[in-house]
Design a protein around this motif. Structure first.
Motif, PDB file in Angstrom:
ATOM      1  N   LEU A 161       0.835  -1.201   0.000  1.00 51.45           N
ATOM      2  CA  LEU A 161       0.000   0.000   0.000  1.00 51.45           C
ATOM      3  C   LEU A 161       0.873   1.256   0.000  1.00 51.45           C
ATOM      4  CD1 LEU A 161      -2.720   1.464   0.261  1.00 51.45           C
ATOM      5  CD2 LEU A 161      -2.535   1.203   2.750  1.00 51.45           C
ATOM      6  N   GLY A 162       1.917   1.243   0.785  1.00 49.28           N
ATOM      7  CA  GLY A 162       2.809   2.391   0.822  1.00 49.28           C
ATOM      8  C   GLY A 162       3.500   2.617  -0.506  1.00 49.28           C
ATOM      9  N   LEU A 163       3.906   1.528  -1.140  1.00 48.55           N
ATOM     10  CA  LEU A 163       4.549   1.646  -2.450  1.00 48.55           C
ATOM     11  C   LEU A 163       3.591   2.255  -3.465  1.00 48.55           C
ATOM     12  CD1 LEU A 163       6.967   1.035  -4.315  1.00 48.55           C
ATOM     13  CD2 LEU A 163       5.972  -1.247  -4.678  1.00 48.55           C
ATOM     14  N   GLU A 164       2.352   1.795  -3.444  1.00 50.42           N
ATOM     15  CA  GLU A 164       1.372   2.310  -4.394  1.00 50.42           C
ATOM     16  C   GLU A 164       1.034   3.769  -4.095  1.00 50.42           C
ATOM     17  OE1 GLU A 164      -1.844  -0.415  -4.039  1.00 50.42           O
ATOM     18  OE2 GLU A 164      -0.931  -1.937  -5.336  1.00 50.42           O
ATOM     19  N   VAL A 165       0.944   4.124  -2.812  1.00 48.63           N
ATOM     20  CA  VAL A 165       0.668   5.520  -2.450  1.00 48.63           C
ATOM     21  C   VAL A 165       1.789   6.427  -2.938  1.00 48.63           C
ATOM     22  CG1 VAL A 165       0.502   7.133  -0.499  1.00 48.63           C
ATOM     23  CG2 VAL A 165      -0.808   5.012  -0.475  1.00 48.63           C
ATOM     24  N   ARG A 166       3.035   5.992  -2.756  1.00 52.56           N
ATOM     25  CA  ARG A 166       4.154   6.811  -3.219  1.00 52.56           C
ATOM     26  C   ARG A 166       4.162   6.929  -4.737  1.00 52.56           C
ATOM     27  NH1 ARG A 166       9.249   4.319  -1.579  1.00 52.56           N
ATOM     28  NH2 ARG A 166       8.112   2.440  -1.006  1.00 52.56           N
ATOM     29  N   ALA A 167       3.776   5.862  -5.400  1.00 55.22           N
ATOM     30  CA  ALA A 167       3.733   5.896  -6.871  1.00 55.22           C
ATOM     31  C   ALA A 167       2.671   6.880  -7.351  1.00 55.22           C
ATOM     32  CB  ALA A 167       3.452   4.502  -7.411  1.00 55.22           C
ATOM     33  N   VAL A 168       1.476   6.821  -6.746  1.00 53.40           N
ATOM     34  CA  VAL A 168       0.400   7.732  -7.147  1.00 53.40           C
ATOM     35  C   VAL A 168       0.775   9.165  -6.799  1.00 53.40           C
ATOM     36  CG1 VAL A 168      -2.005   8.372  -6.715  1.00 53.40           C
ATOM     37  CG2 VAL A 168      -1.378   5.965  -6.971  1.00 53.40           C
ATOM     38  N   THR A 169       1.451   9.346  -5.686  1.00 48.88           N
ATOM     39  CA  THR A 169       1.855  10.693  -5.291  1.00 48.88           C
ATOM     40  C   THR A 169       2.837  11.282  -6.293  1.00 48.88           C
ATOM     41  OG1 THR A 169       1.550  10.148  -2.959  1.00 48.88           O
ATOM     42  CG2 THR A 169       2.912  12.055  -3.445  1.00 48.88           C
ATOM     43  N   GLN A 170       3.800  10.487  -6.745  1.00 48.64           N
ATOM     44  CA  GLN A 170       4.830  10.987  -7.659  1.00 48.64           C
ATOM     45  C   GLN A 170       4.289  11.185  -9.074  1.00 48.64           C
ATOM     46  OE1 GLN A 170       8.031  11.883  -6.956  1.00 48.64           O
ATOM     47  NE2 GLN A 170       7.487  11.597  -4.805  1.00 48.64           N
ATOM     48  N   ASN A 171       3.541  10.185  -9.574  1.00 51.73           N
ATOM     49  CA  ASN A 171       3.055  10.281 -10.953  1.00 51.73           C
ATOM     50  C   ASN A 171       1.838   9.381 -11.113  1.00 51.73           C
ATOM     51  OD1 ASN A 171       2.693  10.215 -13.794  1.00 51.73           O
ATOM     52  ND2 ASN A 171       4.868  10.621 -14.102  1.00 51.73           N
ATOM     53  N   PRO A 172       0.635   9.936 -10.941  1.00 54.47           N
ATOM     54  CA  PRO A 172      -0.567   9.090 -10.987  1.00 54.47           C
ATOM     55  C   PRO A 172      -0.789   8.449 -12.366  1.00 54.47           C
ATOM     56  CG  PRO A 172      -1.163  11.417 -10.911  1.00 54.47           C
ATOM     57  CD  PRO A 172       0.311  11.339 -10.655  1.00 54.47           C
ATOM     58  N   GLY A 173      -0.446   9.152 -13.436  1.00 51.87           N
ATOM     59  CA  GLY A 173      -0.622   8.563 -14.761  1.00 51.87           C
ATOM     60  C   GLY A 173       0.243   7.349 -14.960  1.00 51.87           C
ATOM     61  N   MET A 174       1.509   7.443 -14.620  1.00 50.00           N
ATOM     62  CA  MET A 174       2.415   6.311 -14.748  1.00 50.00           C
ATOM     63  C   MET A 174       1.988   5.178 -13.828  1.00 50.00           C
ATOM     64  SD  MET A 174       4.971   5.050 -16.311  1.00 50.00           S
ATOM     65  CE  MET A 174       5.753   6.459 -17.088  1.00 50.00           C
ATOM     66  N   ALA A 175       1.513   5.520 -12.604  1.00 52.23           N
ATOM     67  CA  ALA A 175       1.067   4.476 -11.683  1.00 52.23           C
ATOM     68  C   ALA A 175      -0.126   3.730 -12.251  1.00 52.23           C
ATOM     69  CB  ALA A 175       0.710   5.110 -10.325  1.00 52.23           C
ATOM     70  N   ALA A 176      -1.055   4.451 -12.871  1.00 49.09           N
ATOM     71  CA  ALA A 176      -2.225   3.790 -13.471  1.00 49.09           C
ATOM     72  C   ALA A 176      -1.804   2.868 -14.604  1.00 49.09           C
ATOM     73  CB  ALA A 176      -3.216   4.849 -13.962  1.00 49.09           C
ATOM     74  N   SER A 177      -0.799   3.284 -15.399  1.00 47.28           N
ATOM     75  CA  SER A 177      -0.338   2.429 -16.493  1.00 47.28           C
ATOM     76  C   SER A 177       0.348   1.173 -15.994  1.00 47.28           C
ATOM     77  CB  SER A 177       0.623   3.218 -17.394  1.00 47.28           C
ATOM     78  OG  SER A 177       1.817   3.529 -16.684  1.00 47.28           O
ATOM     79  N   MET A 178       0.773   1.172 -14.730  1.00 49.89           N
ATOM     80  CA  MET A 178       1.417   0.000 -14.143  1.00 49.89           C
ATOM     81  C   MET A 178       0.427  -0.885 -13.411  1.00 49.89           C
ATOM     82  SD  MET A 178       4.561   0.268 -15.053  1.00 49.89           S
ATOM     83  CE  MET A 178       5.326  -0.950 -14.006  1.00 49.89           C
ATOM     84  N   GLY A 179      -0.879  -0.613 -13.569  1.00 53.78           N
ATOM     85  CA  GLY A 179      -1.900  -1.465 -12.976  1.00 53.78           C
ATOM     86  C   GLY A 179      -2.374  -1.028 -11.610  1.00 53.78           C
ATOM     87  N   ILE A 180      -1.962   0.130 -11.141  1.00 49.80           N
ATOM     88  CA  ILE A 180      -2.404   0.637  -9.843  1.00 49.80           C
ATOM     89  C   ILE A 180      -3.668   1.453 -10.039  1.00 49.80           C
ATOM     90  CG2 ILE A 180      -1.783   2.112  -7.882  1.00 49.80           C
ATOM     91  CD1 ILE A 180       1.135   1.470  -8.449  1.00 49.80           C
ATOM     92  N   ASN A 181      -4.656   1.215  -9.223  1.00 48.28           N
ATOM     93  CA  ASN A 181      -5.916   1.938  -9.299  1.00 48.28           C
ATOM     94  C   ASN A 181      -5.815   3.220  -8.463  1.00 48.28           C
ATOM     95  OD1 ASN A 181      -8.518   2.914  -9.255  1.00 48.28           O
ATOM     96  ND2 ASN A 181      -9.472   0.914  -8.824  1.00 48.28           N
ATOM     97  N   PRO A 182      -5.623   4.384  -9.082  1.00 49.43           N
ATOM     98  CA  PRO A 182      -5.474   5.625  -8.303  1.00 49.43           C
ATOM     99  C   PRO A 182      -6.687   5.947  -7.454  1.00 49.43           C
ATOM    100  CG  PRO A 182      -4.726   5.943 -10.574  1.00 49.43           C
ATOM    101  CD  PRO A 182      -5.429   4.613 -10.527  1.00 49.43           C
ATOM    102  N   ASP A 183      -7.881   5.592  -7.966  1.00 51.80           N
ATOM    103  CA  ASP A 183      -9.097   5.887  -7.192  1.00 51.80           C
ATOM    104  C   ASP A 183      -9.109   5.083  -5.893  1.00 51.80           C
ATOM    105  OD1 ASP A 183     -11.849   7.111  -7.055  1.00 51.80           O
ATOM    106  OD2 ASP A 183     -12.361   4.976  -6.952  1.00 51.80           O
ATOM    107  N   ARG A 184      -8.727   3.824  -5.973  1.00 51.07           N
ATOM    108  CA  ARG A 184      -8.685   2.986  -4.760  1.00 51.07           C
ATOM    109  C   ARG A 184      -7.623   3.499  -3.795  1.00 51.07           C
ATOM    110  NH1 ARG A 184      -5.119  -0.851  -3.546  1.00 51.07           N
ATOM    111  NH2 ARG A 184      -5.649  -2.337  -1.869  1.00 51.07           N
ATOM    112  N   ILE A 185      -6.476   3.882  -4.300  1.00 49.02           N
ATOM    113  CA  ILE A 185      -5.402   4.397  -3.434  1.00 49.02           C
ATOM    114  C   ILE A 185      -5.841   5.699  -2.770  1.00 49.02           C
ATOM    115  CG2 ILE A 185      -3.057   5.302  -3.411  1.00 49.02           C
ATOM    116  CD1 ILE A 185      -3.301   2.260  -3.674  1.00 49.02           C
ATOM    117  N   ALA A 186      -6.517   6.560  -3.543  1.00 48.48           N
ATOM    118  CA  ALA A 186      -6.996   7.814  -2.967  1.00 48.48           C
ATOM    119  C   ALA A 186      -8.003   7.548  -1.853  1.00 48.48           C
ATOM    120  CB  ALA A 186      -7.604   8.689  -4.063  1.00 48.48           C
TER     121      ALA A 186
END
Length: 638
Positions: free
Chosen positions: A508-533
């Motif tokens: 969860l922390g890794l995904e939060v940091r990814a969304v914080t740094q670059n949400p577009g890139m995180a979404a392309s890597m399979g991370i759901n920004p809405d769920r993380i938010a």
């Protein structure tokens, strides 16, 4: 039969006579009038004589101090008890006697208690030894000092330390040897205890002295010059009047009024009115009236000036020995320096405690804003929900410790769920619309406050801390901090460690940091920004609930409790650096420290302290708009 009864009566009288204490009897008979009407200044030798007569004398003194000593109609001292009265000298019951109670004043009781304490210093019972030390500390004298020195050895290390300290204090106050007093003062130099400072104060008391020259043998503290800040001219004239060296000065206006009232045939005091424009002539005219007894005696300006020039003004120590006062002044200076340092330490502890509270309250804001760029105006109401959750748990669970253990995770769960609901219903539909989000969360804040008033009422609700949190950790008379604030500081450290663990060691922390740094890139890597938010918003809200429990332990729980900390929480986030946990910690430390410093400079005006704090924040963000520790990545570009 009659002779047998007489013999039996004599046999009964023999033991009663044997019980009598001849020494005590002699002291009582010789000083009965002083026992009946004692004086604190003269009763000391009598108390010592009574105490020296043995157990009967000590019992008499104890009854006297306890106001249970009385005087019968035939002039015998009696101890008044629940079973009646007994002779204070022989211990013989006095059936039918109604002695008049003797009620010594507090000063006499202090002398008696000190004498009794001196006898109890070596008692086998530690409680009695401790009580004796308490009595000596309240009213010790030279005799008590000598008794204390004879009983310094004590098997109890705590009582031994108390005896040693009290011996030093009584030496300072009562020892006739100035060398011993100086040594005792130097031994305790730098001590900031109230008892030591109270012992020094009488040694440094000064009195004003006016004389042509310094009196021989006087212990002069300093010489003052009339007209200086330390001795204004009016104060110097008042000292001359008080010591009979000058008549009360006459003001020019009063002099003119007196002269005008005594004009006769165009003259006053033998001087024509036309000559009274000269101040010297007015003085001569007034002196003539004064000699005739028509006006009160008063000093003219010339007489006042002459008296000032003829005399010198001193501050003289009440303590006659210069060596003692010099040592006392040095010890007081050291105590003031150390007291200042300890006051700074105490202020630092208060600041650290306040910073931990601000950190707990602000960490949720830092998390949500760092990931979502959402300003949540309802954050204070999550704090309020956590406090009310703890209050509800406490009404259901009587054990305070258990209720606190249950309330902490439950408050997190309740506010986490409330945060998720708020995100799903409001926040997610207003993404990238900061003004609408701010207005919407402000409306939610008002609604939650009103809901709390409808459920719990407007009256403040107490949240009682467990017994082990009710005390305080006290280092000395200056440094101390409540146990609750220590617990909040520990809680803040635990949450800091937990947050760092989540952010650095979990998915969860890794995904939060990814969304914080670059949400577009995180979404392309399979991370759901809405769920993380959503999870991030819930986490921030849950931490606010924990903060509410902590704050409720020392503040009254009301529907407005969160509003009291929301402003400081926003200031903490802005000053520290938005979205950065270390920046939030730095901001909380800075805000908490400055708040306490400003309050210490102006303790009676909390509104002024808040105003100065806001002004500081405005100035600070002009120079560091991104905070102390700004976030990198996406935050650096916004």
């Amino acid at each position: 039969m009659r002779y047998r009864l007489m013999a039996a009566a004599l046999a009964l009288l023999v033991p009663l006579t044997a019980l009598a204490n001849p020494a005590l009897q002699a002291v009582v008979e010789a000083n009965l009038d002083q026992i009946e009407q004692p004086s604190r200044r003269t009763v000391g030798p009598l108390v010592d004589q009574i105490a020296a007569t043995g157990p009967e004398g000590l019992a008499l003194l104890q009854a006297w101090a306890g106001r249970s000593l009385g005087l019968t109609d035939d002039g015998r001292l009696a101890i008044i008890g629940g079973d009646g009265a007994t002779d204070a000298v022989t211990g013989v019951p006095l059936p039918g006697a109604e002695p008049r109670a003797l009620r010594p004043n507090s000063g006499v009781r202090g002398v008696i208690e000190a004498a009794l304490a001196a006898g109890a210093l070596a008692d086998p019972d530690p409680a009695r030894r401790a009580a004796a030390l308490d009595s000596l500390s309240r009213g010790g004298d030279l005799a008590g000092l000598e008794a204390l020195r004879a009983a310094l050895d004590d098997p109890d290390p705590v009582l031994a330390a108390r005896k040693a300290r009290l011996e030093r204090l009584l030496t300072i106050q009562h020892d006739p040897d100035s060398t011993a007093r100086v040594a005792a003062i130097e031994d305790m130099a730098g001590d900031v205890g109230l008892d030591f400072r109270a012992a020094l104060n009488p040694l440094l008391v000064t009195r004003a002295l006016v004389a042509p020259e310094a009196p021989p043998g006087a212990n002069v503290a300093r010489e003052l010059t009339p007209g200086d800040d330390a001795l204004p001219r009016a104060a110097a004239l008042a000292q001359l009047v008080d010591q009979g060296l000058l008549q009360p000065p006459l003001s020019p206006a009063d002099q003119r009024a007196a002269l005008a009232a005594h004009i006769s045939d165009g003259a006053v005091g033998g001087l024509p009115v036309a000559q009274l424009s000269d101040p010297a002539a007015r003085d001569r005219a007034y002196e003539a009236l004064e000699a005739a007894g028509t006006v009160p005696a008063a000093a003219t300006e010339a007489e006042a000036q002459a008296a000032l020039e003829a005399n010198r003004f001193f501050e003289v120590y009440a303590e006659p020995d210069p060596a003692v006062t010099a040592a006392a002044e040095d010890a007081r200076l050291q105590a003031q320096v150390r007291l200042g340092a300890m006051t700074a330490i105490d202020l630092g502890l208060d600041a650290l405690s306040l910073a931990s509270i601000y950190f707990l309250a602000a960490i949720g804001l830092a998390v949500t804003f760092g990931v979502m760029r959402v300003i949540n105006m309802a954050h204070g109401e999550f704090i309020m929900m956590g406090a009310y959750t703890a209050y509800t748990v406490q009404t259901l669970i009587a054990d305070r410790t258990l209720s606190l253990v249950v309330a902490l995770p439950l408050a997190f769960a309740v506010t986490f769920g409330a945060g998720v609901v708020l995100y799903r219903l409001v926040i997610r539909h207003l993404a990238h619309r900061p003004l609408e989000t701010l207005l919407a969360t402000f409306g939610v804040s008002i609604a939650l406050q009103q809901l709390a008033k409808n459920i719990f009422g407007t009256q403040a609700r107490p949240l009682t801390a467990p017994a082990w949190l009710e005390g305080s950790i006290t280092v000395n008379d200056v440094i101390g901090i409540s146990s609750i604030r220590v617990a909040i500081f520990v809680l803040a450290l635990l949450f800091l460690g937990l947050f760092l663990f989540i952010m650095k060691r979990t998915r969860l922390g890794l995904e939060v940091r990814a969304v914080t740094q670059n949400p577009g890139m995180a979404a392309s890597m399979g991370i759901n920004p809405d769920r993380i938010a959503m999870m991030t918003f819930g986490l921030g809200s849950g931490i606010a609930g924990i903060a509410g429990v902590a704050i409720g332990l020392f503040a009254q729980v009301t529907s407005e409790i969160g509003q009291q900390y929301i402003v400081q929480s926003f200031m903490t986030v802005v000053v520290g650096g938005v979205g950065n946990i270390w920046g939030t910690l730095a901001g909380a430390t800075l805000i908490g420290g400055l708040s306490k410093v400003i309050e210490s400079l102006n303790p009676g005006n909390t509104l002024a302290a808040q105003t100065f704090m806001i002004l500081f924040i405005i100035i600070f963000i002009q120079f560091r708009p991104r905070g102390i520790i700004p976030q990198r990545g996406r935050a650096a570009e916004v």
